[in-house]
Design an enzyme around this catalytic site. Structure first.
Site, mmCIF file in Angstrom:
data_model
loop_
_atom_site.group_PDB
_atom_site.id
_atom_site.type_symbol
_atom_site.label_atom_id
_atom_site.label_comp_id
_atom_site.label_asym_id
_atom_site.label_seq_id
_atom_site.Cartn_x
_atom_site.Cartn_y
_atom_site.Cartn_z
ATOM 1 N N GLU A 234 0.807 -1.218 0.000
ATOM 2 C CA GLU A 234 0.000 0.000 0.000
ATOM 3 C C GLU A 234 0.850 1.283 0.000
ATOM 4 O O GLU A 234 0.843 2.057 0.971
ATOM 5 C CB GLU A 234 -0.976 -0.020 1.182
ATOM 6 C CG GLU A 234 -1.932 -1.205 1.087
ATOM 7 C CD GLU A 234 -3.019 -1.221 2.160
ATOM 8 O OE1 GLU A 234 -2.908 -0.444 3.126
ATOM 9 O OE2 GLU A 234 -3.966 -2.011 2.022
ATOM 10 N N GLU A 337 -4.179 -8.751 -1.542
ATOM 11 C CA GLU A 337 -4.758 -8.642 -0.192
ATOM 12 C C GLU A 337 -6.209 -8.205 -0.215
ATOM 13 O O GLU A 337 -6.606 -7.316 -0.972
ATOM 14 C CB GLU A 337 -3.962 -7.640 0.659
ATOM 15 C CG GLU A 337 -4.455 -7.570 2.111
ATOM 16 C CD GLU A 337 -3.745 -6.491 2.913
ATOM 17 O OE1 GLU A 337 -2.505 -6.382 2.788
ATOM 18 O OE2 GLU A 337 -4.423 -5.757 3.647
#
Length: 486
Positions: A234, A337
């Site tokens: 991220e 994810e």
């Protein structure tokens, strides 16, 4: 002599042509003498990956009526090659696993990683140094050690490495493990913290690239082969837990000037490098920036993405994945994810949590994704441990007060794909004639077809599974998911 050679060559050519013709006949799919086995999981029933039909036959059906509901499968139209499905072995998962009884540990390992006794996971993601799903914050080097002379993974040897080894032993040769960092050590960042974003300081670019090499080599020394890595988890999220910001240009330049060359120089150039590792919303900008640079692109195996882009309440951006696939078809798409957030023990069996998985997996595969990785494989009865209180759901929870395992709907939804689709399968065309039904199909290396159908509606639906001019009639319950094997 020349005539003999010519005759021999002619004979070889005829033989080769016959073999090619024979192979093409073998590869062409036919429904003749085939039966369909149906596995179902459905809301408000006891069906959980249950065999609900075992001998449905195909019959002639050339033109369906306008009123008939159909799933059209065309095995002649093939797309991406399937890599696998799995989940992340985090510190949290490993710590909970270590506290289970030996009996429950065996049950758990089989439930995920055995193709026969469980659902056949083959992908493993793991965190390189601490993440939010760690009980504590840690690094593999001491403060200020730019040369990484103090590097060691003793922390991982207590819980994480033993679980990874058990998982990989059960999976066997099809296991693929990849690593993801959440943050460099605090001293390498401009905010001097592993938390709250911050950026990697330029003077530590080479040291950070060396860190990946150290970690991969340390795992492999422990007998754990590393298949690949993502550059940064991220990279656009400033989190109250471990995080680090990389703009598209910064990730591109770090890859082409430091990480790529460093891995290659260390003899690790075969490791599959995945960029982005964040949500679908900004995926195209990141991918275009990096892959338009030939020096960076040559190091990239694939593009990773998550499913958290609807944080503002909007729609999931499934189409963005397909658009990226169309722009860069030579690169692989990997879901890295996803999880259901905001843990609530009263919602263990909330069916819509599982439906979120089914909808995402079908759409992601139909948009070209080769593999799909869930987040934590196991959490405790509180949705942790987590050192910043970011508690979430997992497909399986271990209640450490009772020692029991709880299997959530998410586990069964994932199973409808992972148990039946094998590594090396080819996605094939699969189209529903009604919006209430979602579908995707794969043809396994052994020739069998696996079709997944999901009913999003409140109504029972009878549909025709149509392959060519043959069809068989199947009924799917409200809010159910089915896997058809034929």
């Amino acid at each position: 002599m020349n005539k003999f050679i010519l005759f021999s060559l002619l004979l070889l050519s005829i033989t080769a042509f016959s073999q090619i013709k024979k192979q093409s006949k073998t590869e062409a799919y036919t429904t003749k003498n085939k039966s369909v086995v149906v596995f179902t999981s459905a809301d408000s029933t006891t069906f959980r990956l249950s065999k609900t039909n075992s001998d449905l036959k195909f019959v002639e059906m050339k033109q369906p009526l306008e009123t008939q509901v159909c799933i059209f499968v065309n095995p002649d139209k093939k797309f991406q090659t399937f890599l696998g499905i799995g989940g992340a072995i985090t510190d949290a998962s490993a710590e909970v696993f270590a506290k289970l009884s030996l009996e429950k540990q065996t049950e758990f390992i089989n439930a995920y990683y055995s193709k026969d006794k469980g659902i056949g996971y083959s992908l493993i993601r793991t965190n390189m140094s601490s993440c939010d799903f760690s009980s504590d914050m840690y690094d593999y080097v001491t403060e200020g050690d730019k040369s990484l002379n103090s590097f060691n993974i003793e922390h991982d040897k207590k819980f994480k490495i033993p679980l990874i080894k058990k998982a990989m032993e059960t999976i066997g040769k099809n296991a693929n493990l990849y690593i993801s960092p959440w943050s460099p050590p605090a001293f390498m960042k401009d905010n001097n913290s592993k938390l709250e974003g911050g950026k990697l300081l330029p003077e530590y670019h080479q040291s950070w690239a060396n860190y990946y090499v150290k970690y991969i080599n340390a795992l492999q020394k422990e007998g754990i082969p590393v298949w690949g890595l993502t550059i940064q988890n991220e990279p656009m999220a400033k989190q109250r837990w471990e995080s680090c910001i990389f703009s598209a240009e910064e990730e591109r330049d770090f890859l082409k000037n430091y990480l790529g060359p460093t891995l290659t120089k260390a003899g690790l150039g075969d490791k599959k490098i995945t960029i982005w590792d964040h949500n679908r919303d900004l995926i195209s900008q990141r991918v275009c920036t990096i892959l338009s640079d030939k020096k960076a692109s040559k190091y990239v195996w694939g593009i990773g993405f998550h499913w958290y882009e609807n944080w503002s309440g909007g729609e999931m951006m499934y189409d963005n994945v397909g658009k990226v696939n169309a722009m860069f078809p030579s690169k692989n798409l990997l879901f890295t994810e996803g999880c259901v957030e905001k843990f609530d023990a009263n919602k263990y069996q909330l069916w819509k949590n599982g439906e979120r998985y089914g909808k995402s997996m079908i759409n992601d595969f139909n948009n070209g994704t080769v593999g799909w990785t869930d987040w934590n494989i196991l959490l405790d009865q509180n949705g942790g441990p987590n050192h910043v209180g970011n508690f979430c759901f997992a497909p399986i929870h271990g209640d450490l007060s009772t020692g029991e395992l709880t299997y959530t709907p998410s586990y069964y939804f994932i199973a409808h794909f992972s148990k039946f689709i094998n590594k090396g399968a080819k996605r094939i065309s699969s189209i529903a004639s009604r919006s209430q039904l979602l579908t995707t199909s794969f043809q396994n290396p052994d020739g069998k077809v696996v079709t997944v159908v999901m009913n999003q509606s409140n109504n029972k639906i009878t549909y025709n599974l149509c392959v060519g001019t043959s069809a068989t009639e199947i009924t799917i319950l409200p809010h159910a998911i089915q896997t058809l094997v034929y």
